[in-house]
Scaffold this active site. Structure first.
Site, short mmCIF file in Angstrom:
data_model
loop_
_atom_site.label_atom_id
_atom_site.label_comp_id
_atom_site.label_asym_id
_atom_site.label_seq_id
_atom_site.Cartn_x
_atom_site.Cartn_y
_atom_site.Cartn_z
N CYS A 235 38.90 29.18 20.24
CA CYS A 235 37.97 30.30 20.13
C CYS A 235 37.75 30.68 18.66
CB CYS A 235 38.49 31.47 20.98
SG CYS A 235 37.21 32.62 21.46
N HIS B 40 40.00 29.37 26.52
CA HIS B 40 41.40 29.67 26.25
C HIS B 40 42.34 29.01 27.25
CE1 HIS B 40 40.84 32.92 23.24
NE2 HIS B 40 39.69 33.08 23.85
N GLU C 212 45.42 28.57 26.88
CA GLU C 212 46.72 29.23 26.82
C GLU C 212 46.81 30.42 27.78
OE1 GLU C 212 44.31 29.53 24.72
OE2 GLU C 212 44.23 31.54 23.81
#
Lengths: 80, 219
Positions: B86, B195, B197
């Site tokens: 990002c 994302h 994660e």
């Protein structure tokens, strides 16, 4: 000397903010507005006293930080 | 692999990234402040998401000039691994470590929703936890995720098989050729807008992003 750097998106790069501004102007009662492009102006007070040197410095700053030359073009004007 | 995570003022996803790395790597990654001029001895440098420097001037523009970026460029030049997510992807393009740029989303809306990503190749350290063509879920949280580059660069990225992920269930931010993430030519620098994660534990609602971190941990 004051350097005035104008940064605009290059032609052909999508400018959705410009489009949104155009729509808002139409809604405000300005049907005569065509394409709208939005950019930014950065004013720099430079310690250079020579206009040519100031312009070169400002252009260097524009290439290195003020503009992303992948998507933006810039012009520099010097005001006394 | 040992990892370091870079921290710039305004970054807000470093703790999510620390958690994802810790779960897969089994060890705590180091968090490095942007004013440091040297990296610790690590194999992987991660640039997480957020709003570094308030997105002032352009997203990632100021962060790309931070002192630590010189060390990141040297690390990449020596074949080190770099992951930018990002804002991290934006910083990598501004720093010239990846080509192209991220523009304001085509629809102007900040996208805060899941997207499906397709894995374009699985013969890299980042993607070998998936099959080629696999589709997985990843949350998006960005207002400036519209990937752009000139036609020659886009052709080169596709021709050299450097597209890492594409949006698989609709292109909501206008990214050229549905590109969600790209590799450097040596396949050791990866930048992507969504994302991974944020889906690495059942408590988060899924583990769709875990294969990326597990593959890095095993490398």
């Amino acid at each position: 000397m004051k350097a005035i750097v104008t940064v605009m998106l290059k032609n052909g790069v999508l400018d959705p903010q410009g489009k949104a501004i155009g729509h808002a102007l139409h809604n405000l009662g300005f049907p005569q507005v065509g394409e709208v492009r939005m950019g930014k102006i950065i004013e720099l007070e430079l310690s250079e006293t020579d206009a040519t040197a100031a312009k070169a410095t400002a252009e260097d700053m524009a290439r290195k930080l003020l503009a992303n030359t992948v998507i933006e073009s810039f012009k520099v004007e010097i005001a006394a | 692999m040992k990892a370091a995570i870079l921290h710039f003022p305004g970054i807000n996803r470093e703790r999510d990234m620390i958690l994802a790395v810790r779960q897969s790597f089994g060890r705590e990654p180091q968090l490095i402040w942007h004013k440091e001029t040297e990296l610790p001895d690590v194999d992987l440098v991660i640039l997480p998401g957020g709003f570094s420097f308030g997105d002032y001037l352009r997203c990632g523009a100021m962060a790309a000039q931070s002192p630590i970026l010189r060390a990141v460029k040297e690390h990449a030049a020596k074949g080190g691994y770099v992951l930018g997510v990002c804002n991290g992807f934006q910083i990598l393009t501004e720093a010239g470590l990846l080509p192209g740029a991220l523009l304001r989303n085509a629809g102007l809306r900040f996208l805060s929703m899941d997207t499906m990503l397709r894995v374009e190749r699985n013969d890299t350290v980042f993607t070998k936890g998936w099959e080629k063509g696999a589709v997985f879920r990843a949350p998006m949280a960005h207002g400036d995720g519209n990937y752009t580059a000139d036609e020659a660069t886009l052709d080169r990225l596709e021709g050299e098989n450097l597209v890492a992920f594409r949006y698989a269930d609709g292109n909501r931010n206008g990214s050229a050729r549905d590109i969600a993430g790209i590799f450097s030519p040596n396949l050791r620098v990866l930048g992507l807008m969504p994302h991974p994660e944020n889906l690495v534990d059942p408590l988060m609602g899924g583990t769709d992003g875990k294969p990326l971190f597990d593959a890095l941990a095993a490398a």
